[in-house]
Design an enzyme around this catalytic site. Structure first.
Site, PDB file in Angstrom:
ATOM      1  N   ASP A   1       0.847  -1.194   0.000  1.00  0.00           N
ATOM      2  CA  ASP A   1       0.000   0.000   0.000  1.00  0.00           C
ATOM      3  C   ASP A   1       0.882   1.242   0.000  1.00  0.00           C
ATOM      4  OD1 ASP A   1      -2.540  -1.485   0.404  1.00  0.00           O
ATOM      5  OD2 ASP A   1      -1.656  -1.926   2.362  1.00  0.00           O
TER       6      ASP A   1
ATOM      7  N   ASP B   1       0.547   5.169   1.191  1.00  0.00           N
ATOM      8  CA  ASP B   1      -0.245   6.145   1.933  1.00  0.00           C
ATOM      9  C   ASP B   1       0.301   7.543   1.696  1.00  0.00           C
ATOM     10  OD1 ASP B   1      -1.791   4.105   2.954  1.00  0.00           O
ATOM     11  OD2 ASP B   1      -0.597   3.910   4.781  1.00  0.00           O
TER      12      ASP B   1
ATOM     13  N   ASP C   1       3.328   6.467  15.073  1.00  0.00           N
ATOM     14  CA  ASP C   1       3.556   5.490  16.143  1.00  0.00           C
ATOM     15  C   ASP C   1       5.033   5.171  16.370  1.00  0.00           C
ATOM     16  OD1 ASP C   1       3.786   4.162  13.722  1.00  0.00           O
ATOM     17  OD2 ASP C   1       2.191   2.713  14.114  1.00  0.00           O
TER      18      ASP C   1
END
Length: 433
Positions: A49, A51, A136
């Site tokens: 993916d 982002d 994170d």
């Protein structure tokens, strides 16, 4: 890091992600690749993916793309749809404040922490620097700028990559309380990337593991699929067990985790090992098989409880046990119906595989879940041994045997079980008087 100092090339970036980046940039907005895709590209991997993050609000993004849909309640996101590929675009996140703030368009944005310190609403927009602080782990706070192809590393992510360690940004307890799924993500990255969890990042995880009970069950189903059904499930399971996380996800299995030599623990290891082998060989897997194998001994134990306590017949006790076990598990992980139906079929077929005489064997063989049930029987035979080994061998021969050989196999079962023909004898006609 300017383009000359890093290894990321536009040739390695999805063409659709580049379209999104360039349209945002050409419309006057900042546009960056961020997170796992930047990390994986720097590691020489191929991201699944891509982002994108920008200073455009979700509504402004939607105005630029006809193929855009806005999703999310906790934090609004834009999904740009290109056939089967979806490029996720997020607005820079800001620091959450107790009161409402206003974004660039003058629209009020809010955040909210619950009593456990968990972020349940987070629609607060900010700058790229604030966004980086909200990421994170350090290696997920690297931003690839489409304007000049440079990378900005806000949290020494390159250092973490070189040391092969996972390091959380900020105070671990605060960050885990904001989103307990970060504990699962730390374990997933450790298993997937072959890294270690840095000491300060790891030490609070066992203590805070119960916070996973506050995560919506539907969200945890997706997280479990990423954790255990992505090709490194066995290693992930051992890490989850080490950090006291697995029992929070599967409460009914908690009593069995302290005995690595027990059949329940060995079943988990075996099914995850087989699943990893299938995924890494390019074969298909289904979450239904994993859940059926994980929870099988819970069903057997619950069945015996119903027989002992309620005096129920074995068949009724088995059906009730299936319902009980699935209901308890779905309080923690919401398993979609498209998987609970085959789970039930796999379990019911374990009973039917014992019935090998007459047409029953042929009907079982034609069942659409027969192959999954048979594969599960093979694992059970390996773990439990005994009569299951003979049963597994019989079905292995029967499904590929010729019709005459199948009849011989059934005859052998009839003789070995001392089967007596219960059909009523034909009545002789009465003699005329």
């Amino acid at each position: 890091m300017p383009r000359s100092e890093h290894s990321i090339s536009r040739e390695d970036i999805s063409a659709n992600a580049l379209k999104v980046l360039y349209r945002l940039h050409n419309s006057g907005y900042q546009a960056y690749l961020v997170g796992g895709c930047v990390r994986d590209l720097l590691l020489g991997e191929h991201p699944k993916d891509f982002d994108v993050v920008t200073d455009a609000t979700p509504e402004q993004i939607k105005g630029l793309f006809r193929n855009c849909r806005l999703i999310g309640r906790r934090f609004r996101l834009a999904h740009i749809v290109f056939g089967r590929e979806i490029i996720e675009v997020a607005t820079f996140r800001g620091h959450h404040e107790p009161q409402a703030t206003e974004d660039k368009a003058g629209k009020k944005t809010t955040s909210h922490l619950n009593q456990h310190g968990q972020l349940v609403r987070d629609n607060v927009f900010g700058s790229i620097e604030e966004d980086a602080e909200r990421r994170d782990f350090s290696f997920n706070a690297m931003y690839y700028n489409i304007a000049d192809y440079s990378i900005t590393d806000f949290a020494n992510g390159q250092d973490s990559l070189s040391k092969r360690e996972i390091r959380i940004i900020g105070d671990p307890e605060t960050r885990y309380r904001e989103d307990p799924v970060r504990m699962l993500r730390a374990v997933r990255f450790a298993a997937k990337l072959g890294m270690k969890i840095e000491e300060n990042t790891a030490k609070r995880i066992p203590e805070l593991a119960p916070l996973l009970a506050n995560i919506p069950a539907a969200r945890l189903f997706e997280e479990i699929s990423k954790l255990l059904l992505s090709g490194s499930g066995l290693k992930t399971f051992h890490l989850l067990d080490e950090y006291k996380l697995f029992g929070q996800l599967f409460p009914q299995l908690q009593p069995f985790l302290d005995n690595p030599e027990g059949r329940e623990f060995k079943m988990l290891e075996k099914v995850l090992s087989n699943t990893d082998n299938r995924i890494n060989s390019g074969l298909r897997i289904t979450p239904a098989f994993f859940y059926a194998a994980c929870l099988w001994f819970c069903v057997e134990e619950r069945q015996q409880q119903h027989i002992a306590e309620g005096g129920l017949p074995p068949f009724d006790a088995f059906n009730l046990a299936i319902t009980d076990v699935l209901a308890i598990q779905m309080q923690r992980i919401m398993i979609p119906k498209r998987f609970t139906t085959p789970i039930r079929d796999i379990w019911h077929l374990q009973q039917r595989l014992n019935r090998r005489l007459g047409r029953r064997a042929y009907i079982t063989l034609e069942h659409p879940r027969f192959r999954a049930a048979y594969d599960f029987l093979l694992i059970r035979a390996e773990i439990e041994g005994g009569e299951l080994i003979e049963l597994a061998q019989w079905w292995t021969e029967f499904q590929s045997a010729s019709p005459s050989k199948q009849k011989k196999l059934q005859s052998d079962v009839r003789n070995s079980e001392g089967f007596q023909d219960r059909r009523r004898p034909k009545r002789r006609p009465k003699k005329p008087s």
